[in-house]
Design an enzyme around this catalytic site. Structure first.
Site, mmCIF file in Angstrom:
data_model
loop_
_atom_site.group_PDB
_atom_site.id
_atom_site.type_symbol
_atom_site.label_atom_id
_atom_site.label_comp_id
_atom_site.label_asym_id
_atom_site.label_seq_id
_atom_site.Cartn_x
_atom_site.Cartn_y
_atom_site.Cartn_z
ATOM 1 N N LEU A 33 -52.040 11.461 41.527
ATOM 2 C CA LEU A 33 -53.401 11.068 41.917
ATOM 3 C C LEU A 33 -54.384 12.219 41.761
ATOM 4 C CD1 LEU A 33 -52.556 9.184 45.256
ATOM 5 C CD2 LEU A 33 -53.276 8.133 43.088
ATOM 6 N N SER A 36 -54.078 15.590 43.759
ATOM 7 C CA SER A 36 -52.689 15.748 44.207
ATOM 8 C C SER A 36 -52.208 17.191 44.048
ATOM 9 C CB SER A 36 -51.764 14.792 43.429
ATOM 10 O OG SER A 36 -51.854 15.020 42.043
ATOM 11 N N SER A 106 -53.111 9.955 34.465
ATOM 12 C CA SER A 106 -52.257 9.071 33.640
ATOM 13 C C SER A 106 -51.544 8.010 34.489
ATOM 14 C CB SER A 106 -51.247 9.884 32.821
ATOM 15 O OG SER A 106 -50.643 10.924 33.549
HETATM 16 P P1 ADP Z 1 -55.559 17.494 40.538
HETATM 17 O O1 ADP Z 1 -55.551 18.409 39.349
HETATM 18 O O2 ADP Z 1 -54.253 16.801 40.766
HETATM 19 O O3 ADP Z 1 -56.721 16.541 40.559
HETATM 20 P P2 ADP Z 1 -56.276 19.863 42.008
HETATM 21 O O4 ADP Z 1 -55.198 20.823 41.600
HETATM 22 O O5 ADP Z 1 -57.607 19.979 41.334
HETATM 23 O O6 ADP Z 1 -55.714 18.370 41.849
HETATM 24 O O7 ADP Z 1 -56.518 19.933 43.561
HETATM 25 C C1 ADP Z 1 -55.482 19.952 44.496
HETATM 26 C C2 ADP Z 1 -55.980 20.601 45.803
HETATM 27 O O8 ADP Z 1 -54.937 20.568 46.762
HETATM 28 C C3 ADP Z 1 -56.371 22.055 45.601
HETATM 29 O O9 ADP Z 1 -57.550 22.315 46.340
HETATM 30 C C4 ADP Z 1 -55.166 22.810 46.221
HETATM 31 O O10 ADP Z 1 -55.544 24.065 46.723
HETATM 32 C C5 ADP Z 1 -54.749 21.862 47.334
HETATM 33 N N1 ADP Z 1 -53.336 21.993 47.740
HETATM 34 C C6 ADP Z 1 -52.913 22.119 49.020
HETATM 35 N N2 ADP Z 1 -51.567 22.223 49.080
HETATM 36 C C7 ADP Z 1 -51.122 22.157 47.811
HETATM 37 C C8 ADP Z 1 -49.818 22.222 47.221
HETATM 38 N N3 ADP Z 1 -48.704 22.390 47.964
HETATM 39 N N4 ADP Z 1 -49.721 22.111 45.876
HETATM 40 C C9 ADP Z 1 -50.841 21.951 45.128
HETATM 41 N N5 ADP Z 1 -52.105 21.894 45.613
HETATM 42 C C10 ADP Z 1 -52.254 22.001 46.960
#
Ligand code: ADP
Length: 196
Positions: A33, A36, A106
């Site tokens: 999502l 995520s 995706s």
């Molecule tokens: P996506 O690329 O899936 O849309 P992002 O990486 O941009 O998501 O954002 C995920 C957010 O969740 C970030 O702000 C990150 O710091 C936070 N987060 C908190 N815990 C985790 C974790 N264990 N793994 C990855 N991201 C995390």
């Protein structure tokens, strides 16, 4: 027209490039999502691979949706075309000898199956970044969930558009149960032997 396209036989092959780079090339596909953690984790995995001397490239919504796919919307048929083009680009990059990291929601299983068909099964690793909708919405990194709940965004995955979770991913990461560092280590431990 198609029948007149006859592939030229090039003398430098993927195998040559892999030997020169001293590692195998393949595609690591992150699905999950929005919010995520796909980009966050992919980015750190890439940094670690870079330190190991692995030649990498990252594809994500920023460099794809603003360029080659800027003509596509989030309607189901455009999402399918979005993923198909990304898979074709990734396929060229894998042929060029790179380890490609792709972070895209995706949401459709059939589209992810199609990636596998394009790059071939052996070159494809599926990483499911499994974070609950509640947690993604709590993080709301880009403010998209709030907008979606307010009816300002159509086709928001998880809210007004489905997400079909992988049934048999190569790696599953539950970000509510581990740190970014732990997630990266799990992925690195899995891919390191595949580089050889
Ligand atoms: P996506 O690329 O899936 O849309 P992002 O990486 O941009 O998501 O954002 C995920 C957010 O969740 C970030 O702000 C990150 O710091 C936070 N987060 C908190 N815990 C985790 C974790 N264990 N793994 C990855 N991201 C995390």
């Amino acid at each position: 027209m198609k029948e007149n396209i006859i592939p030229h036989s090039y003398q430098v092959s993927k195998k040559d490039r892999e030997e020169k780079n001293k590692h195998k090339s393949f595609l690591i596909w992150f699905t999950g999502l929005s919010g995520s953690g796909k980009s966050t984790i992919a980015n750190v995995v890439e940094q670690e691979l870079y330190k190991l001397g692995v030649k990498t490239y990252s594809l994500d919504g920023d460099n794809i949706r603003k360029g080659i796919n800027k003509d596509l919307s989030f309607a189901p048929e455009d999402r399918t075309e979005n993923i198909r083009r990304i898979a074709e680009i990734a396929n060229l990059m894998v042929d060029a000898g790179l380890v490609v990291l792709a972070a895209f929601v995706s949401p459709y299983r059939k589209d992810r199956e199609n990636i596998k068909a394009i790059v071939k099964d052996v070159n494809f690793l599926e990483v499911f970044i499994n974070t609950s909708l509640e947690e993604c919405e709590r993080r709301d990194v880009k403010g998209l969930y709030k907008k979606s709940r307010a009816g300002e965004i159509k086709n928001m995955t998880g809210i007004s558009s489905p997400y079909e979770a992988p049934q048999n991913p190569d790696i599953e990461i539950k970000t509510e149960e581990c740190t970014v560092e732990e997630a990266v280590n799990t992925i690195l431990n899995y891919i390191k032997p595949k580089l050889k």
